[in-house]
Design an enzyme around this catalytic site. Structure first.
Site, PDB file in Angstrom:
ATOM      1  N   HIS A   1      57.856  20.274  -0.340  1.00 61.17           N
ATOM      2  CA  HIS A   1      56.581  21.021  -0.272  1.00 61.17           C
ATOM      3  C   HIS A   1      56.182  21.370   1.156  1.00 61.17           C
ATOM      4  O   HIS A   1      55.257  22.157   1.364  1.00 61.17           O
ATOM      5  CB  HIS A   1      55.459  20.232  -0.945  1.00 61.17           C
ATOM      6  CG  HIS A   1      55.668  20.022  -2.415  1.00 61.17           C
ATOM      7  ND1 HIS A   1      55.817  21.075  -3.292  1.00 61.17           N
ATOM      8  CD2 HIS A   1      55.789  18.890  -3.166  1.00 61.17           C
ATOM      9  CE1 HIS A   1      56.012  20.603  -4.521  1.00 61.17           C
ATOM     10  NE2 HIS A   1      56.001  19.282  -4.465  1.00 61.17           N
TER      11      HIS A   1
ATOM     12  N   HIS B   1      58.739  19.848  -9.484  1.00 61.26           N
ATOM     13  CA  HIS B   1      57.831  20.822  -8.878  1.00 61.26           C
ATOM     14  C   HIS B   1      58.595  21.902  -8.118  1.00 61.26           C
ATOM     15  O   HIS B   1      59.692  21.655  -7.609  1.00 61.26           O
ATOM     16  CB  HIS B   1      56.894  20.126  -7.878  1.00 61.26           C
ATOM     17  CG  HIS B   1      56.070  19.029  -8.489  1.00 61.26           C
ATOM     18  ND1 HIS B   1      56.463  17.713  -8.460  1.00 61.26           N
ATOM     19  CD2 HIS B   1      54.882  19.073  -9.138  1.00 61.26           C
ATOM     20  CE1 HIS B   1      55.536  16.966  -9.068  1.00 61.26           C
ATOM     21  NE2 HIS B   1      54.575  17.769  -9.488  1.00 61.26           N
TER      22      HIS B   1
HETATM   23  N1  Q9C Z   1      47.840  14.095 -10.843  1.00 62.99           N
HETATM   24  C1  Q9C Z   1      56.792  15.801  -5.052  1.00 62.99           C
HETATM   25  O1  Q9C Z   1      57.195  15.549  -6.190  1.00 62.99           O
HETATM   26  N2  Q9C Z   1      49.781  16.546  -7.114  1.00 62.99           N
HETATM   27  N3  Q9C Z   1      55.504  16.110  -4.817  1.00 62.99           N
HETATM   28  C2  Q9C Z   1      49.735  15.335  -7.881  1.00 62.99           C
HETATM   29  C3  Q9C Z   1      48.765  14.087  -9.739  1.00 62.99           C
HETATM   30  C4  Q9C Z   1      50.739  16.554  -6.054  1.00 62.99           C
HETATM   31  C5  Q9C Z   1      54.538  16.211  -5.882  1.00 62.99           C
HETATM   32  C6  Q9C Z   1      48.759  15.393  -8.984  1.00 62.99           C
HETATM   33  C7  Q9C Z   1      52.165  16.541  -6.524  1.00 62.99           C
HETATM   34  C8  Q9C Z   1      53.158  16.552  -5.393  1.00 62.99           C
HETATM   35  C9  Q9C Z   1      57.702  15.709  -3.898  1.00 62.99           C
HETATM   36 ZN    ZN Z   2      58.072  16.717  -7.594  1.00 61.80          ZN
END
Ligand code: Q9C
Ligand code: ZN
Length: 372
Positions: free
Chosen positions: A171, A209
């Site tokens: 990200h 993601h």
């Molecule tokens: N309810 C990676 O998998 N939002 N990042 C989380 C939780 C952020 C994920 C929401 C997600 C980031 C590397």
């Molecule tokens: Zn992720």
């Protein structure tokens, strides 16, 4: 398969993150990498070594030096500005509409990094889900060294190497951290391979993601092809990028392939998408693939909504290796801690052409499906 790991990640650990303004138990915790390390150690087929230091040059080849400076200074600034917080998260983000009506020139002249650390975190940050603590910068540097050491081993003749990177990276964009990511380990690895070999490189992103950071970094580049299978951003983080019509611009036109999937995506849905992704990689020259490997596609993941089972990770590793390119495999997300070790073992054994061979009595039944 050789594994690269650094204990420096242990200094980057939190128990709480914020989600939509409220504190929730943290997902991206140190236990994740320790679970994977211990499963690979028990397997016996994964010798582990430490990273070598690569310095800041490969990082600033991909990231804005101001971002590096911010991450280096952030925690001491939190302390010296007298802010009593367990972790740093932004106060204000510069929403693009704040500057509506201003010309690009005016924005460039007027908008700058503020002095208050809550504003600085907003200037460089994407969201409130990347808590920054005392050990974050050192851990993020070590994750890059882990990735670049995996690159060295692969360019030195290994067919596939696994970098147990933590914190993850995909990200993080050129001038932005976020989504539990600080430096983009996979993008730094791919850029370094492209520069040192003069060959084209592919990044295969199989985290749940969309890797908005990796897409952004290579958006206009013709030497790195980014292919990602992920949750449709209409319903999942990072919401603002990851749609199928984002294909790159300029020299990078046609080099970006996004494959968004619906909630509940099954092993079968996933393998169909994987075959499309691998076809797109095989269609361009190059001998190395950087894999952004996430296990948040797992059926029990607390933040993902796909339905994958452990056995399919073995198959995904196997199909990826069947392209017969060298693999730099780097850890990204995956938050169901009890299954992380087995899922990583399955993927990596598949990539090596070893049998699935799940551990007995691990709470995950035959074929890796959940029994209870
Ligand atoms: N309810 C990676 O998998 N939002 N990042 C989380 C939780 C952020 C994920 C929401 C997600 C980031 C590397
Ligand atoms: Zn992720």
């Amino acid at each position: 398969m050789q594994v690269v790991y650094s204990p420096a990640h242990l200094g980057h650990d939190v128990s709480v993150e914020t989600y939509m303004g409220s504190p929730v138990p943290a997902n991206e915790v140190a236990e994740r990498a320790e679970r994977i390390r211990s499963a690979l150690e028990s397997d016996g087929g994964f010798p582990i070594s430490g990273p070598t230091a690569h310095g800041l040059e490969p990082i600033t080849a991909v990231h804005e030096p101001g971002l590096v400076r911010f991450l280096e200074e952030a925690w001491s600034a939190v302390r010296s500005q007298g802010i009593e917080r367990p972790f740093l998260s932004a106060d204000t983000y510069p929403n693009r509409s704040m500057f509506e009506g201003m010309s690009d020139d005016a924005i460039r002249d007027i908008v700058r990094e503020p002095r208050h650390i809550g504003g600085r975190a907003g200037f460089w940050g994407l969201d409130s889900a990347a808590p920054l603590v005392a050990g974050t910068y050192v851990a993020a540097l070590a994750a890059v060294d882990v990735a670049l050491t995996a690159v060295d081993l692969v360019l030195g003749g290994e067919r596939a190497v696994y970098g147990l990177c933590r914190p993850p990276g995909h990200h993080a964009a050129r001038s932005m951290y976020g989504g539990y990511c600080f430096f983009n380990n996979a993008a730094i690895a791919a850029d370094s391979i492209a520069r040192s070999t003069g060959e084209r490189v592919a990044v295969l992103d199989v985290d749940f993601h969309h890797g908005n950071g990796t897409q952004q970094i290579f958006w206009r580049r013709g030497d790195v092809r980014y292919v990602s299978i992920h949750a449709d951003p209409d319903r999942q983080y990072p919401y603002f990028l990851g749609r199928a019509d984002e294909t790159g611009e300029g020299e990078g036109s046609g080099e970006n392939l996004n494959i968004p999937l619906q909630a509940g995506a099954t092993n079968g849905d996933y393998l169909d998408s994987l075959d499309r992704a691998l076809e797109a990689i095989a269609a361009a020259p190059g001998s190395v693939i950087v894999v952004s490997l996430g296990f948040d596609t797992y059926g029990l993941d607390p933040i993902g909504d796909f339905a994958l089972t452990t056995d399919v990770y073995h198959e995904i590793g196997k199909r990826t290796a069947a392209l017969r390119r060298r693999l730099v495999i780097l850890q990204e997300g995956g938050y169901h801690r009890p299954s992380l070790g087995e899922n990583a073992r399955a993927w990596l054994r598949g990539a090596e052409g070893r049998a699935f061979d799940p551990l007995p009595a691990n709470g995950f039944g035959p074929g890796g499906t959940v029994t209870g």
